[in-house]
Design a protein around this motif. Sequence first.
Motif, short mmCIF file in Angstrom:
data_model
loop_
_atom_site.label_atom_id
_atom_site.label_comp_id
_atom_site.label_asym_id
_atom_site.label_seq_id
_atom_site.Cartn_x
_atom_site.Cartn_y
_atom_site.Cartn_z
N ALA A 1 0.82 -1.21 0.00
CA ALA A 1 0.00 0.00 0.00
C ALA A 1 0.86 1.26 0.00
CB ALA A 1 -0.93 0.00 1.21
N SER A 2 2.07 1.17 0.55
CA SER A 2 2.98 2.32 0.59
C SER A 2 3.70 2.53 -0.74
CB SER A 2 4.01 2.14 1.70
OG SER A 2 3.39 2.12 2.95
N GLY A 3 3.46 1.65 -1.68
CA GLY A 3 4.04 1.83 -3.00
C GLY A 3 5.27 1.00 -3.29
N HIS A 4 5.66 0.13 -2.36
CA HIS A 4 6.82 -0.73 -2.62
C HIS A 4 6.45 -1.80 -3.65
CE1 HIS A 4 9.34 0.90 0.55
NE2 HIS A 4 8.25 0.98 1.28
N SER A 5 7.35 -2.03 -4.57
CA SER A 5 7.11 -3.03 -5.61
C SER A 5 7.40 -4.42 -5.07
CB SER A 5 8.00 -2.76 -6.82
OG SER A 5 9.36 -3.02 -6.50
N GLU B 1 9.41 -6.49 -6.36
CA GLU B 1 10.86 -6.66 -6.42
C GLU B 1 11.54 -6.06 -5.20
OE1 GLU B 1 8.98 -5.40 -8.98
OE2 GLU B 1 8.97 -7.25 -10.14
N GLU B 2 11.11 -4.86 -4.79
CA GLU B 2 11.70 -4.21 -3.61
C GLU B 2 11.47 -5.04 -2.35
OE1 GLU B 2 11.42 0.53 -4.65
OE2 GLU B 2 9.59 -0.50 -3.99
N ILE B 3 10.26 -5.56 -2.21
CA ILE B 3 9.93 -6.34 -1.01
C ILE B 3 10.75 -7.63 -0.99
CG2 ILE B 3 8.10 -7.58 0.20
CD1 ILE B 3 6.15 -5.43 -0.97
N LEU B 4 10.83 -8.30 -2.12
CA LEU B 4 11.58 -9.56 -2.17
C LEU B 4 13.08 -9.32 -1.96
CD1 LEU B 4 9.73 -11.41 -5.06
CD2 LEU B 4 9.46 -11.71 -2.58
N GLU B 5 13.57 -8.18 -2.38
CA GLU B 5 14.97 -7.85 -2.15
C GLU B 5 15.22 -7.57 -0.66
OE1 GLU B 5 17.98 -4.27 -3.35
OE2 GLU B 5 16.75 -5.11 -4.96
N ALA B 6 14.29 -6.88 -0.02
CA ALA B 6 14.43 -6.56 1.40
C ALA B 6 14.23 -7.79 2.29
CB ALA B 6 13.43 -5.47 1.78
N TYR B 7 13.42 -8.73 1.84
CA TYR B 7 13.11 -9.95 2.59
C TYR B 7 13.39 -11.16 1.69
CZ TYR B 7 10.75 -6.56 5.52
OH TYR B 7 10.47 -5.47 6.32
N PRO B 8 14.67 -11.52 1.52
CA PRO B 8 15.03 -12.56 0.55
C PRO B 8 14.47 -13.95 0.85
CG PRO B 8 16.93 -11.91 1.87
CD PRO B 8 15.82 -10.97 2.21
N TYR B 9 13.97 -14.18 2.04
CA TYR B 9 13.39 -15.48 2.38
C TYR B 9 11.93 -15.56 1.96
CZ TYR B 9 12.66 -12.36 6.35
OH TYR B 9 12.37 -11.26 7.13
N LEU B 10 11.37 -14.48 1.44
CA LEU B 10 10.00 -14.50 0.92
C LEU B 10 10.02 -14.85 -0.56
CD1 LEU B 10 8.41 -11.34 2.58
CD2 LEU B 10 8.19 -13.72 3.27
N GLU B 11 8.88 -15.32 -1.03
CA GLU B 11 8.70 -15.67 -2.44
C GLU B 11 7.53 -14.87 -3.00
OE1 GLU B 11 8.10 -19.87 -2.31
OE2 GLU B 11 10.09 -20.25 -1.45
N GLU B 12 7.51 -14.71 -4.29
CA GLU B 12 6.45 -13.95 -4.93
C GLU B 12 5.06 -14.49 -4.58
OE1 GLU B 12 5.37 -12.17 -9.33
OE2 GLU B 12 7.34 -13.04 -8.98
#
Length: 76
Positions: free
Chosen positions: A35-39, A41-52
């Motif tokens: 909701a804050s506008g993070h893509s 890709e940005e989220i997955l880069e910040a949290y590498p243990y998450l998946e799409e």
Amino acid sequence: MKHLTRITFNPGVMGGKPCIRGLRVTVGMLIGLIASGHSTEEILEAYPYLEEEDLREALTYAAWRVEEVDIPLIVQ
């Protein structure tokens, strides 16, 4: 609604809030980032243990919860 396999509930993890795969990452936190506008890709880069798919299920769960209707119980 399809069965969500990545959303977990455990009273010992984040107070029982809906989390991703038992991790200390709540659905609410992910929805807030989106909701804050993070893509994605940005989220997955910040949290590498998450998946799409984790993000997709978080969105699916949030959409379902918004549409859910709470009916108060009337005790007589």
